[in-house]
Design an enzyme around this catalytic site. Structure first.
Site, PDB file in Angstrom:
ATOM      1  N   SER A  72      -6.527 -24.800  39.368  1.00  0.00           N
ATOM      2  CA  SER A  72      -7.478 -25.768  39.903  1.00  0.00           C
ATOM      3  C   SER A  72      -6.747 -27.024  40.392  1.00  0.00           C
ATOM      4  O   SER A  72      -5.906 -26.940  41.283  1.00  0.00           O
ATOM      5  CB  SER A  72      -8.534 -26.100  38.847  1.00  0.00           C
ATOM      6  N   HIS A 122     -15.675 -25.583  41.538  1.00  0.00           N
ATOM      7  CA  HIS A 122     -15.395 -24.293  42.176  1.00  0.00           C
ATOM      8  C   HIS A 122     -16.661 -23.467  42.393  1.00  0.00           C
ATOM      9  O   HIS A 122     -16.659 -22.246  42.251  1.00  0.00           O
ATOM     10  CB  HIS A 122     -14.339 -23.509  41.378  1.00  0.00           C
TER      11      HIS A 122
END
Length: 305
Positions: free
Chosen positions: A86, A190
């Site tokens: 991430s 996300h």
């Protein structure tokens, strides 16, 4: 063959940066970074409480700064490949030479602010599922309206969505899942909930001048190496609203012939996944400067770049 990886949001803990700032020149360096991005990284890394560093706008630049500082203290890693989970992808982009340190920190500052704003629109969150079959869990999450936002490998999937959807998951877990653990993040990262942040990050990315990776850069999008600096940045932008496929990244580490993996500060999460998914690969997490000597030994034994 050595892989250097950087953790994502949720890895931070109160005061975790304190021992690193005791290294020669470290405090001045982080103070300069703080001035450059308008955020007191020293304060948040040493004195702020858990709630303060849970703030997305704080946590993300703090994590990238910690990764850069700990890798710098390690010296020349000689890593053959890099990746980040991430927000850790921005740290990895700096390791690969795609972005310089200030560009990486400036971008992650914009990313954190944009994602915090997107998260404020709807109350959302993320929860980790422990156990179960990934395919079965994914189908179940989609039925509940949740997104499998992080497919981490080693049997771990992270669900993301509204708080109501996550509450429903607690009452109706997929078959085989032992436990659902809420994560210390401030939104459904996300997922489609982050679409507004993508637009703002794309605008910020226009100011960057990325270089092509000097070593293998493995992307969260599909676990594949990316050879163009422009494509790395394009993926960094789009990844904000798309699932992290860390399972595929680890498959690529295996294909590349990885024999060792070092996770920069605040390490622990990704090495834990690697121990389960990459048997035979030596792992080491940089948690404090006390771990540096062991990491250098691992570099001597395994790095070939």
């Amino acid at each position: 063959m050595l892989v250097l990886v950087a953790p994502g949001q949720g890895a931070q803990t109160p005061g975790f940066l304190t021992p690193w700032l005791e290294l020669p020149g470290a405090a001045d360096r982080v103070a300069a970074w703080s001035d450059a991005i308008g955020l007191d990284l020293v304060h948040y890394g040493t004195q702020a409480d858990a709630d303060a560093i849970r703030d997305t706008a704080v946590a993300q630049p703090l994590l990238v700064a910690a990764g850069l500082l700990s890798a710098s203290a390690l010296g020349d890693t000689g890593a053959d490949a890099v990746a980040g989970h991430s927000v850790g992808e921005i740290t990895a982009a700096a390791f690969a030479g795609v972005l310089d340190e200030i560009s990486a920190l400036t971008l992650v500052r914009r990313r954190g602010l944009a994602m915090a704003e997107a998260a404020a629109i709807t109350e959302t969150g993320m929860s980790a599922l422990l156990g179960g079959d990934p395919d079965v869990s994914t189908a179940h999450l989609l039925k509940l309206g949740l997104t499998p936002a992080n497919v981490n490998g080693a049997g771990q999937i992270v669900a993301a969505g509204t708080m109501e959807q996550l509450a429903a998951l607690n009452e109706d877990m997929p078959e085989g899942v032992r436990k659902v653990i809420p994560l210390k993040v401030a939104g459904a990262f996300h997922t489609r909930h982050m679409a507004p942040a993508v637009e703002k990050l794309a605008e910020a990315a226009k100011a960057l001048s990325p270089a092509d990776p000097k070593i293998t850069y493995v992307s969260n999008k599909d676990g594949r190496p990316v050879h163009s600096g422009d494509e790395v940045v394009e993926r960094l932008v789009g990844q904000v609203a798309n699932p992290v496929r860390w399972d595929l990244c680890m498959e690529t580490f295996k294909e590349l012939g990885a024999t060792a993996l070092i996770e920069v500060c605040p390490g622990g999460t990704l090495t834990g996944l690697a121990r389960r998914a990459l048997p035979g690969v030596k792992t080491l997490a940089l948690k404090t400067p006390d771990d540096l000597d062991a990491a250098r030994e691992l570099i001597t034994e395994h790095a070939s770049a």
